[in-house]
Design a protein around this motif. Structure first.
Motif, PDB file in Angstrom:
ATOM      1  N   GLU A  40       0.821  -1.219   0.000  1.00  0.00           N
ATOM      2  CA  GLU A  40       0.000   0.000   0.000  1.00  0.00           C
ATOM      3  C   GLU A  40       0.854   1.268   0.000  1.00  0.00           C
ATOM      4  O   GLU A  40       0.483   2.281  -0.597  1.00  0.00           O
ATOM      5  N   GLN A  41       2.010   1.245   0.662  1.00  0.00           N
ATOM      6  CA  GLN A  41       2.869   2.422   0.752  1.00  0.00           C
ATOM      7  C   GLN A  41       3.253   2.950  -0.626  1.00  0.00           C
ATOM      8  O   GLN A  41       3.399   4.170  -0.819  1.00  0.00           O
ATOM      9  N   PHE A  42       3.413   2.044  -1.591  1.00  0.00           N
ATOM     10  CA  PHE A  42       3.809   2.431  -2.944  1.00  0.00           C
ATOM     11  C   PHE A  42       2.672   2.226  -3.949  1.00  0.00           C
ATOM     12  O   PHE A  42       2.907   1.994  -5.137  1.00  0.00           O
ATOM     13  N   GLY A  43       1.445   2.324  -3.466  1.00  0.00           N
ATOM     14  CA  GLY A  43       0.290   2.251  -4.357  1.00  0.00           C
ATOM     15  C   GLY A  43       0.101   0.904  -5.015  1.00  0.00           C
ATOM     16  O   GLY A  43      -0.515   0.809  -6.077  1.00  0.00           O
ATOM     17  N   HIS A  44       0.613  -0.153  -4.371  1.00  0.00           N
ATOM     18  CA  HIS A  44       0.530  -1.521  -4.904  1.00  0.00           C
ATOM     19  C   HIS A  44       1.170  -1.647  -6.286  1.00  0.00           C
ATOM     20  O   HIS A  44       0.757  -2.464  -7.110  1.00  0.00           O
ATOM     21  N   TYR A  45       2.182  -0.810  -6.533  1.00  0.00           N
ATOM     22  CA  TYR A  45       2.972  -0.991  -7.756  1.00  0.00           C
ATOM     23  C   TYR A  45       3.511  -2.418  -7.753  1.00  0.00           C
ATOM     24  O   TYR A  45       4.022  -2.912  -6.734  1.00  0.00           O
ATOM     25  N   THR A  46       3.401  -3.098  -8.893  1.00  0.00           N
ATOM     26  CA  THR A  46       3.733  -4.526  -8.954  1.00  0.00           C
ATOM     27  C   THR A  46       4.882  -4.763  -9.923  1.00  0.00           C
ATOM     28  O   THR A  46       4.853  -4.310 -11.064  1.00  0.00           O
ATOM     29  N   GLU A  47       5.893  -5.466  -9.435  1.00  0.00           N
ATOM     30  CA  GLU A  47       7.058  -5.808 -10.255  1.00  0.00           C
ATOM     31  C   GLU A  47       6.824  -7.148 -10.936  1.00  0.00           C
ATOM     32  O   GLU A  47       6.316  -8.089 -10.330  1.00  0.00           O
ATOM     33  N   LEU A  48       7.189  -7.229 -12.192  1.00  0.00           N
ATOM     34  CA  LEU A  48       7.030  -8.444 -12.996  1.00  0.00           C
ATOM     35  C   LEU A  48       8.409  -9.048 -13.232  1.00  0.00           C
ATOM     36  O   LEU A  48       9.329  -8.349 -13.671  1.00  0.00           O
ATOM     37  N   CYS A  49       8.542 -10.337 -12.936  1.00  0.00           N
ATOM     38  CA  CYS A  49       9.868 -10.955 -12.910  1.00  0.00           C
ATOM     39  C   CYS A  49       9.885 -12.328 -13.556  1.00  0.00           C
ATOM     40  O   CYS A  49       8.871 -13.042 -13.575  1.00  0.00           O
TER      41      CYS A  49
END
Length: 272
Positions: A40-49
């Motif tokens: 939540e702190q980073f707006g639920h930015y999601t990394e793809l790996c």
């Protein structure tokens, strides 16, 4: 320097989405990616790996939900370039005719980022890494980005002069012995490390109705199979598989309409 990615080269790519859940399902199944939510702190930015656990994951790209005030923003991929001082680079971009969309801001302890537009209206990012935990850790292989291309309704060598001055690129016209292309084209290289990472070309067909933009291209072992899989997963074909001087490629769109390319890494390597 916290990263081995050369200054001026693409260091990150991500896409916004009006429906992250739908796009995550599409991309993770298409490229066999794992996803890691930043919270939540980073707006639920999601990394793809590539890789299924944090210990072995190698970062390819990111995805974020559209801003709350712009839920209907069209989905689209963007490219960010490595700079050693984001504040100075943003100021330099303005002097060269660019526009700041979002001023340089620090993101946690990892990076400083600014969203920009070039003089022709193309969006891009400036990315100053502060740690070795950010940026691509997978590149130029199946499932990762292999190429970045600028599409522009005009002479690409002219559009790329802004970037060449800002990011210290070499912009090279094709040699006489290079395979012919359907549209004027330039190759893009980092100047100091002499790494070719992409190109710029004149827009063709339906692209003439689009604003200048960067296209990210993901590697695949077989373009046709990836295209078929993308359609099965709810994506669509923008440009059917075709032979390009850099390899066999196709242009696809995600279920929410973000355009991206796929290219056979093996064929691209053989063509180089």
């Amino acid at each position: 320097m916290p990263t081995s990615i050369p200054l001026g080269a693409p260091i990150w790519a991500d896409t916004n989405s009006p429906d992250v859940a739908a796009d995550l399902e599409f991309y993770t199944r298409l490229f066999n990616w794992a996803s890691f939510d930043s919270g939540e702190q980073f707006g639920h930015y999601t990394e793809l790996c590539l890789g299924t656990t944090v210990s072995v994951a190698r970062a390819v790209a990111g995805i974020s939900q559209n801003p709350p005030g712009e839920p209907g923003m069209p989905a689209g991929w963007g490219v960010s370039f490595h700079v050693d001082d984001c504040v100075q680079a943003a100021a330099d971009a303005e002097k060269l005719g660019g526009t700041i969309i979002s001023h340089p801001m620090r993101v946690g302890e990892d990076l400083v980022y600014a969203a920009m537009r070039d003089p022709d209206g193309g969006a891009f990012g400036l990315f100053e890494p502060l740690s070795d935990h950010v940026g691509f850790t997978a590149f130029d292989e199946p499932g990762a980005i292999v190429w970045c291309e600028y599409v522009y309704d005009g002479a690409p060598v002219e559009a790329m002069q802004f970037y060449a001055e800002l990011l210290n690129w070499s912009v090279r016209l094709p040699d006489a012995e290079d395979p012919p292309r359907d549209a004027p084209y330039v190759a893009l290289w980092t100047h100091e490390t002499n790494v070719e990472f992409g190109g710029g070309r004149m827009a063709l067909g339906p692209e003439l109705d689009m604003k200048p933009h960067w296209v990210v291209c993901f590697g695949t072992d077989t373009v046709e199979l990836t295209v078929s899989k993308a359609v099965d997963l709810g994506g669509s074909v923008v440009v059917a598989p075709m032979e390009d001087p850099g390899g066999r490629m196709a242009v696809l769109a995600s279920p929410t309409g973000a355009h991206f390319s796929v290219m056979s890494s093996r064929e691209r390597a053989n063509a180089a």
